[in-house]
Design a protein around this motif. Structure first.
Motif, PDB file in Angstrom:
ATOM      1  N   ALA A 137      34.755 -25.268  -7.102  1.00  0.00           N
ATOM      2  CA  ALA A 137      35.470 -24.752  -5.937  1.00  0.00           C
ATOM      3  C   ALA A 137      36.772 -25.505  -5.711  1.00  0.00           C
ATOM      4  O   ALA A 137      37.798 -24.916  -5.339  1.00  0.00           O
ATOM      5  CB  ALA A 137      34.583 -24.846  -4.701  1.00  0.00           C
ATOM      6  N   ARG A 140      39.027 -25.150  -9.443  1.00  0.00           N
ATOM      7  CA  ARG A 140      39.276 -23.799  -9.970  1.00  0.00           C
ATOM      8  C   ARG A 140      39.591 -23.852 -11.464  1.00  0.00           C
ATOM      9  O   ARG A 140      40.670 -23.435 -11.915  1.00  0.00           O
ATOM     10  CB  ARG A 140      40.435 -23.114  -9.211  1.00  0.00           C
ATOM     11  N   GLN A 165      31.238 -16.425  -5.484  1.00  0.00           N
ATOM     12  CA  GLN A 165      32.471 -16.716  -4.746  1.00  0.00           C
ATOM     13  C   GLN A 165      33.638 -15.891  -5.308  1.00  0.00           C
ATOM     14  O   GLN A 165      33.690 -15.641  -6.512  1.00  0.00           O
ATOM     15  CB  GLN A 165      32.805 -18.209  -4.847  1.00  0.00           C
ATOM     16  N   TRP A 167      36.610 -16.797  -5.911  1.00  0.00           N
ATOM     17  CA  TRP A 167      37.357 -17.559  -6.907  1.00  0.00           C
ATOM     18  C   TRP A 167      36.590 -17.731  -8.217  1.00  0.00           C
ATOM     19  O   TRP A 167      37.163 -18.162  -9.226  1.00  0.00           O
ATOM     20  CB  TRP A 167      37.738 -18.941  -6.359  1.00  0.00           C
ATOM     21  N   MET A 171      36.039 -16.660 -13.617  1.00  0.00           N
ATOM     22  CA  MET A 171      35.988 -17.938 -14.309  1.00  0.00           C
ATOM     23  C   MET A 171      35.128 -17.790 -15.571  1.00  0.00           C
ATOM     24  O   MET A 171      34.137 -17.061 -15.579  1.00  0.00           O
ATOM     25  CB  MET A 171      35.373 -18.977 -13.361  1.00  0.00           C
ATOM     26  N   ALA A 216      43.410 -19.276 -15.838  1.00  0.00           N
ATOM     27  CA  ALA A 216      43.324 -18.807 -14.447  1.00  0.00           C
ATOM     28  C   ALA A 216      44.727 -18.701 -13.839  1.00  0.00           C
ATOM     29  O   ALA A 216      45.603 -19.451 -14.221  1.00  0.00           O
ATOM     30  CB  ALA A 216      42.465 -19.755 -13.630  1.00  0.00           C
TER      31      ALA A 216
END
Length: 216
Positions: A137, A140, A165, A167, A171, A216
């Motif tokens: 978290a 990232r 989540q 974000w 991933m 990302a």
């Protein structure tokens, strides 16, 4: 050239070609007296190659000792550019990633993080499932290399929490574990992992996976 020779346990002939591979251990018996991680010689090879050198292992076989030969180039006024390119194995990393390495074996996690940094990545570590979610978290990362058997919560549960989540939906999650049965791979897919790698992991396989992972 530096040679280091001993008269110890030696190395079997079929092990010599892969002795520098990541997670490789010459003695895999349950009663082995040393509990190494199989990363030390990979680090040796990586550091020698960063200086433009080579390292070679020789042995007459089990019980006949081992010899390691390190060759480093003599410094010249204008070294070739290719000698200055960091490399592990035969390829240098060209696409850096932010990577989170999660393993409850701290030595293993930190050693792998060092290897990743040597190839140009930004690497961080976590040592249990809860910490994995918290660090993911905060950081990232592009990629999370996540062990399955973790304290507090398992790697499966950590992956589910990350995927829950906003974000964490895109991933890249990679299971790196000693569990490699079909049901383990199925559980990984169901938990949201993109890939499932079984230790020992070949460096070329990991490098290719990281190169193909989106930033990302």
């Amino acid at each position: 050239m530096v040679r280091v020779r001993d008269n110890g346990i030696g190395i079997a002939s079929d092990t010599l070609p892969t002795i520098f591979d990541m997670f490789m251990q010459a003695d895999t018996s349950l009663e082995r007296r040393q509990s190494g991680l199989g990363l030390g010689l990979t680090l040796v090879k990586s550091l020698v190659e960063l200086h433009g050198g080579t390292v070679q292992a020789c042995s007459g076989g089990i019980g006949q000792g081992s010899e390691f030969i390190v060759r480093l180039p003599i410094r010249v006024a204008a070294p070739p550019k290719q000698a200055m390119v960091p490399a592990i194995g035969e390829q240098a990393t060209t696409v850096p990633r932010r990577i989170l390495v999660v393993d409850d074996n701290k030595d293993s996690a930190e050693s792998l993080a060092i290897l990743l940094r040597l190839t140009g990545h930004e690497a961080h570590t976590a040592f249990d499932g809860d910490e994995a979610v918290e660090r993911a978290a905060a950081l990232r990362p592009d990629v999370v290399l996540l062990d399955i058997g973790l304290p507090v919560i398992s790697g499966y549960d950590a992956a589910r929490q990350i995927r829950a989540q906003p974000w964490g939906k895109h991933m890249v999650l990679v299971a790196m574990t000693g569990w490699g049965h079909d049901e383990d791979r199925q559980k990984s897919r169901e938990a949201g992992f993109n890939a499932h790698l079984v230790k020992p992991v070949e460096h070329a396989v990991l490098a290719q996976l990281l190169a193909e992972s989106p930033a990302a």
